[in-house]
Enzyme design. Structure first.
Site, PDB file in Angstrom:
ATOM      1  N   TYR A   5       0.847  -1.202   0.000  1.00 33.15           N
ATOM      2  CA  TYR A   5       0.000   0.000   0.000  1.00 33.15           C
ATOM      3  C   TYR A   5       0.882   1.252   0.000  1.00 33.15           C
ATOM      4  O   TYR A   5       0.667   2.170  -0.782  1.00 33.15           O
ATOM      5  CB  TYR A   5      -0.919  -0.014   1.229  1.00 33.15           C
TER       6      TYR A   5
ATOM      7  N   HIS B  29       1.555   4.137  -3.107  1.00 30.90           N
ATOM      8  CA  HIS B  29       1.342   5.575  -2.907  1.00 30.90           C
ATOM      9  C   HIS B  29       2.640   6.363  -3.074  1.00 30.90           C
ATOM     10  O   HIS B  29       2.619   7.497  -3.548  1.00 30.90           O
ATOM     11  CB  HIS B  29       0.687   5.843  -1.546  1.00 30.90           C
TER      12      HIS B  29
ATOM     13  N   TYR C  30      -2.888  16.495   0.990  1.00 34.86           N
ATOM     14  CA  TYR C  30      -3.506  15.173   1.121  1.00 34.86           C
ATOM     15  C   TYR C  30      -2.524  14.245   1.825  1.00 34.86           C
ATOM     16  O   TYR C  30      -1.400  14.055   1.365  1.00 34.86           O
ATOM     17  CB  TYR C  30      -3.855  14.643  -0.265  1.00 34.86           C
TER      18      TYR C  30
ATOM     19  N   TRP D 207      -7.471   3.615 -10.514  1.00 30.08           N
ATOM     20  CA  TRP D 207      -6.726   3.531  -9.260  1.00 30.08           C
ATOM     21  C   TRP D 207      -7.446   2.621  -8.266  1.00 30.08           C
ATOM     22  O   TRP D 207      -6.820   1.812  -7.587  1.00 30.08           O
ATOM     23  CB  TRP D 207      -6.517   4.926  -8.680  1.00 30.08           C
ATOM     24  N   TRP D 208      -8.762   2.769  -8.182  1.00 32.98           N
ATOM     25  CA  TRP D 208      -9.536   1.934  -7.269  1.00 32.98           C
ATOM     26  C   TRP D 208      -9.340   0.445  -7.584  1.00 32.98           C
ATOM     27  O   TRP D 208      -9.141  -0.365  -6.681  1.00 32.98           O
ATOM     28  CB  TRP D 208     -11.013   2.266  -7.345  1.00 32.98           C
TER      29      TRP D 208
END
Length: 104
Positions: free
Chosen positions: A18, A22, A41, A76-77
């Site tokens: 993960y 990112h 963000y 992306w999802w």
């Protein structure tokens, strides 16, 4: 600026992946986030529970909501789905948090 926070959940065996994904955020995804008014963000991980805490500042709720309709966001999802709890449309299961304190 509108401050938003939410919680999500990443699977215990996917923490490193993960983070890696990112760290290597697709440039077109970063550009689209900015195009939809995202600033500052951040996503934080509680390694004991797998809980993710996301914080973002946005310019406009309607503009931000349109992000989920973009092709790059949906791509992306699907890319992130194996790593975390997701909805049937592949979006992350996410709970918005209520703002109860802010020190400027």
């Amino acid at each position: 600026m509108i401050r938003k926070a939410s919680v999500m959940h990443v699977y215990p065996d996917a923490y490193e992946e993960y983070k890696r994904r990112h760290d290597e955020l697709w440039p077109e995804m970063a550009e689209e986030l900015k195009n939809h008014g995202a600033h500052n963000y951040s996503i934080f991980l509680d390694e004991e529970t797998g809980s993710l805490f996301a914080y973002v500042e946005i310019e406009d709720e309607e503009r931000w909501d349109q992000m989920s309709q973009t092709e790059i966001c949906r791509k992306w999802w699907v890319y992130m789905e194996p790593l975390m709890e997701t909805n049937p449309d592949h979006s992350p299961v996410s709970k918005n948090l209520k703002d109860v304190f802010y020190l400027k």
